[in-house]
Design an enzyme around this catalytic site. Structure first.
Site, PDB file in Angstrom:
ATOM      1  CE  LYS A 208      -4.255  -2.067   1.606  1.00  0.00           C
ATOM      2  NZ  LYS A 208      -5.337  -2.136   2.611  1.00  0.00           N
ATOM      3  NE  ARG A 239      -7.084  -9.369   1.204  1.00  0.00           N
ATOM      4  CZ  ARG A 239      -6.964  -8.598   0.117  1.00  0.00           C
ATOM      5  NH1 ARG A 239      -6.139  -7.548   0.129  1.00  0.00           N
ATOM      6  NH2 ARG A 239      -7.668  -8.848  -0.979  1.00  0.00           N
TER       7      ARG A 239
END
Length: 257
Positions: A208, A239
């Site tokens: 991210k 994740r």
């Protein structure tokens, strides 16, 4: 020990790997590869939730994911379905999924909590404020940790009220969803406060923007470093877009600890 949930985006527009696994055969092969690499769960999603993404129709979402889930489950994979729609969740479970990963925490579809309760699956409840096209404008907080915990607590209460068993509930602070970089770092610094809620925690920080780097793939080293730190905090799961380096990092921490 912290588990790894391998991301399998059956989409053309996900921020890191959009289009790579849109073909069902490639998606199935990638899912099986991630299992071989040590993933505990394969998280199959057919709708991008990156900032600015437009929603797809329910039919398109189902067309993308159901054949993949069915084949992976048939081959013994533990599959979660990444969806905000109760109908998609139900059909995915019929196809073999065992976990519902709802990034909206039940806010996008009022039928989701009752559906998850009836299906008796594990349910991942993430903090969420709005759809992808709006979420960047919703990243406004006075005290991000306090407010996210307060809002997530309300989502948890609604899930429990609908009949989801406490032992089947997993929570996710929702890094990047209606949060800017400093919000994400602040939530991570205060991850122990989320542990006080009493539920297993899933963290999805892989590649991210807050990790730096101009391109998602350039954030892989930082993603592994984040996984390593989370493993020292005994977080339930991470994740990730790649699996083996994260599994290796977690095993190393296990040896040290």
């Amino acid at each position: 020990m912290t588990l790894v949930m391998g991301i399998l985006n059956v989409t053309p527009d996900s921020f890191s790997d959009g289009g790579e696994y849109l073909d069902p055969k490639r998606a199935i092969a990638r899912g099986l590869e991630m299992i071989e690499e040590g993933a505990t769960i394969i998280d199959v999603g057919g709708e991008s939730t990156k900032p600015g993404a437009e929603r797809v129709s329910i039919d398109e979402e189902l067309t993308r994911i159901i054949p993949v889930i069915h084949e992976l489950a048939k081959n013994g994979a533990l599959v979660s379905v990444d969806t905000m729609r109760a109908e998609v969740a139900a059909l995915a479970v019929s196809a073999g999924a065992k976990i519902i990963n709802d990034v909206s925490g039940g806010l996008a579809d009022p039928a989701m909590h009752a559906t998850a309760a009836a299906l008796k699956t594990q349910y991942i409840c993430m903090h969420w404020r709005g759809q992808s096209k709006d979420m960047d404008s919703l990243a406004n907080y006075e005290d991000v940790t306090k407010e996210v915990i307060h809002e997530l607590t309300k989502q948890i209460a609604a899930a429990l009220l609908a009949g989801i068993e406490p032992t089947k509930l997993i929570i996710d602070p929702g890094l990047g969803f209606a949060k800017n970089s400093e919000h994400n770092w602040e939530l991570l610094r205060n991850i122990d406060k989320f542990k006080e809620l009493g539920f297993p925690i899933l963290v999805g920080g892989s590649r991210k923007r807050f990790l730096g780097g101009s391109e998602p793939a350039a954030r892989e080293s930082a993603s592994i470093a984040l996984t390593t730190w989370l493993a020292t905090k005994h977080i339930w799961g991470v994740r990730t877009h790649t699996v083996k380096p994260h599994v290796d990092a977690i095993k190393l921490i296990g040896q040290v600890l």
